[in-house]
Design a protein around this motif. Structure first.
Motif, short mmCIF file in Angstrom:
data_model
loop_
_atom_site.label_atom_id
_atom_site.label_comp_id
_atom_site.label_asym_id
_atom_site.label_seq_id
_atom_site.Cartn_x
_atom_site.Cartn_y
_atom_site.Cartn_z
N THR A 1 17.15 15.80 -49.05
CA THR A 1 17.20 15.45 -50.47
C THR A 1 15.98 15.98 -51.21
OG1 THR A 1 18.47 13.44 -49.96
CG2 THR A 1 17.37 13.52 -52.10
N VAL B 1 20.61 15.37 -57.13
CA VAL B 1 21.29 15.00 -55.89
C VAL B 1 22.01 13.67 -56.08
CG1 VAL B 1 21.05 14.54 -53.43
CG2 VAL B 1 19.57 16.25 -54.54
N GLY C 1 25.32 18.32 -54.73
CA GLY C 1 24.57 19.01 -55.77
C GLY C 1 25.54 19.79 -56.64
#
Length: 509
Positions: A442, A452, A469
């Motif tokens: 992340t 994210v 994403g």
């Protein structure tokens, strides 16, 4: 609160003929089944019961969810007017009148079964009642506060009820609380169909289970338990489960029966059907006003996910460093693949990796066996348990300007070596290798300029965290990929590790 040892679940079974705990003014004779002491208060009971109404899957493994058709609570989602309109199109609430109780809330839910090929949905009214303690209780009588929830299935006879619902006209759960002693009881009651033969043993088991779930959730709620995992953040539960049921009904049996690998088909088939369901609904949101750009599954393994997505009409392809037995039956034409086939044996050697010279022990890399990780702009990248490619996924997506989903599994660094990532930034999360990997990937994605979104996927795997994403946080600004590679440990050794893969024996053979 009482000691934990006193909260062990040991219910009292009530014999037939026991007096009813409440008086149904419509002349119905409710039968008490089980009772248990509790130390959670009325507001805890109400909170738990609302959650159980909204999530019937907590009580029954045969159920997916409940769709709320009607809710007269002023804070209900969409407002009472919208719920009224929905209920009018279905069935109106079927309420009951209970002596000395006031109905506080009425909900109508549609129970959605997991197997829609076998079981039909069922509408059910759920009513919440309260009874205030008497102003002048009799001598020796406890001034109890009583809270009652009654479930009424919209069915005229036991034969009309689906498998997953007990063959009764109604189910009631009662909470009785003594504020003076700070003690209470919970109990389960059934309303039988007239002239219907009842399986006493089965009803006893159901009562035991319903009371056990209520006891567990009530006690944990009272101790301040907060749910740590939230599902359905990116894709709504109803849409996902409807899609999953559709795919399962169409493909599951055939895929399981034709399984060519040595692995367990019951796990892999249903897992990939779940991931496919999530992606299809995600793409429905992303591409509702534009043409689907195609997908690529990096590290596609057995190729089943690519196969299912193609069967559903989504153009795409996948590749892996090793071929699988399944590819022979899953391969199909794909105009997006370099070979023209949907599954291809390729090594991924990102364009930002310097091309080195293998040692004498290593096999030279043929460029025909390599993909450089550059994809047409907008191609949706799937990285499902892609091992060495997991931390590379947001970087590849950045280089090619492609949205992605990454479902991490085994922990590797950017060189392809096994790696223990730093502990998660959020100190409330566990410090396991997996939690650390998810947070580390992340971080990489965020540094690459991705917003994210995290979804705990409804799949039969403990590695079920999906990192999506699909939106940029830095606009059209370029990302210094070289700096990111350096920040996260560098890439020295990746080329040699790719070369070693050429010597590895294929998995799944």
């Amino acid at each position: 609160m009482e000691a934990e040892s006193k909260l062990v679940y040991e219910p009292e079974e009530l014999s037939p003929g026991s007096p009813a705990a409440f008086d149904d003014l419509d002349g119905n004779d409710w039968r008490p089944m089980s009772r248990h002491a509790c130390t959670f208060e009325p507001h805890h009971f109400e909170k738990v019961m609302v959650n159980l109404v909204n999530n019937p899957n907590l009580n029954s493994k045969w159920l997916f969810r409940a769709d709320i058709l009607y809710d007269d609570h002023p804070d209900a989602p969409d407002g009472p007017d919208a719920k009224d309109a929905q209920a009018a199109q279905s069935q109106l609430p079927q309420t009951r009148n209970i002596r000395d109780y006031t109905r506080q809330r009425t909900m109508v839910r549609k129970l959605i079964p997991r197997n829609t090929m076998r079981d039909a949905p069922l509408d059910q009214t759920c009513c919440f009642y309260t009874s205030s303690p008497p102003s002048h209780p009799a001598e020796g009588e406890a001034a109890l506060t009583k809270t009652l929830v009654i479930y009424t299935p919209h069915a005229a006879a036991a034969a009309d009820l689906p498998f997953y619902h007990p063959k009764v006209r109604g189910i009631a759960q009662l909470h009785e609380w003594d504020p003076a002693s700070h003690k209470g009881t919970i109990s389960v009651h059934f309303l039988m169909f007239q002239d219907d033969q009842v399986d006493e043993v089965k009803l006893g088991r159901i009562a035991y289970h319903l009371l056990q779930i209520l006891h567990k959730h009530g006690q944990t709620t009272a101790t301040g338990y907060v749910k740590r995992v939230n599902h359905d953040v990116v894709v709504p539960q109803q849409r996902f489960q409807n899609r999953y049921s559709d795919l399962k009904n169409k493909y599951a049996r055939t895929l399981v029966e034709s399984w060519a690998e040595t692995t367990d088909p019951s796990k892999h088939v249903f897992e990939d059907l779940g991931i496919a369901s999530f992606l299809i609904e995600l793409w429905a949101d992303m591409y509702q006003d534009t043409e689907f750009p195609g997908f690529v599954d990096i590290g596609c393994g057995n190729g089943l996910l690519v196969h299912v997505l193609q069967l559903e009409g989504y153009a795409g392809w996948g590749f892996d460093a090793r071929a699988r037995k399944s590819w022979a039956q899953y391969k199909s034409p794909s105009s997006l693949s370099p070979s023209g086939e949907s599954l291809q044996k390729l090594l991924l050697l990102p364009s930002v990796i310097p091309r080195g010279t293998p040692s004498e022990e290593e096999k030279p890399i043929n460029e025909e066996d390599v993909h450089n990780g550059i994809f047409p702009k907008g191609t949706f990248i799937i990285s499902n348990h892609a091992d060495e490619l997991t931390p590379w996924t947001p970087i590849l997506a950045t280089i090619s300007d492609c949205p992605f989903i990454s479902i991490p599994c085994c922990s590797h660094n950017l060189t392809g070596d096994k790696y223990r990532a730093p502990a998660p930034r959020d100190k409330s999360k566990g410090k396991s290798t997996f939690a650390s990997l998810v947070d580390w990937v992340t971080r990489i994605a965020e540094d690459c300029g991705w917003e994210v979104e995290t979804e705990m996927l409804r799949i039969p795997s403990t590695r079920n965290t999906g990192l999506v994403g699909r939106r940029r946080t830095n606009g059209d600004n370029e990302v210094d990929v070289a700096a990111i590679l350096q920040k996260y440990g560098g890439i020295e050794g990746y080329y040699a590790n790719v070369a070693k893969l050429l010597k590895s024996a294929p998995r799944g053979h």
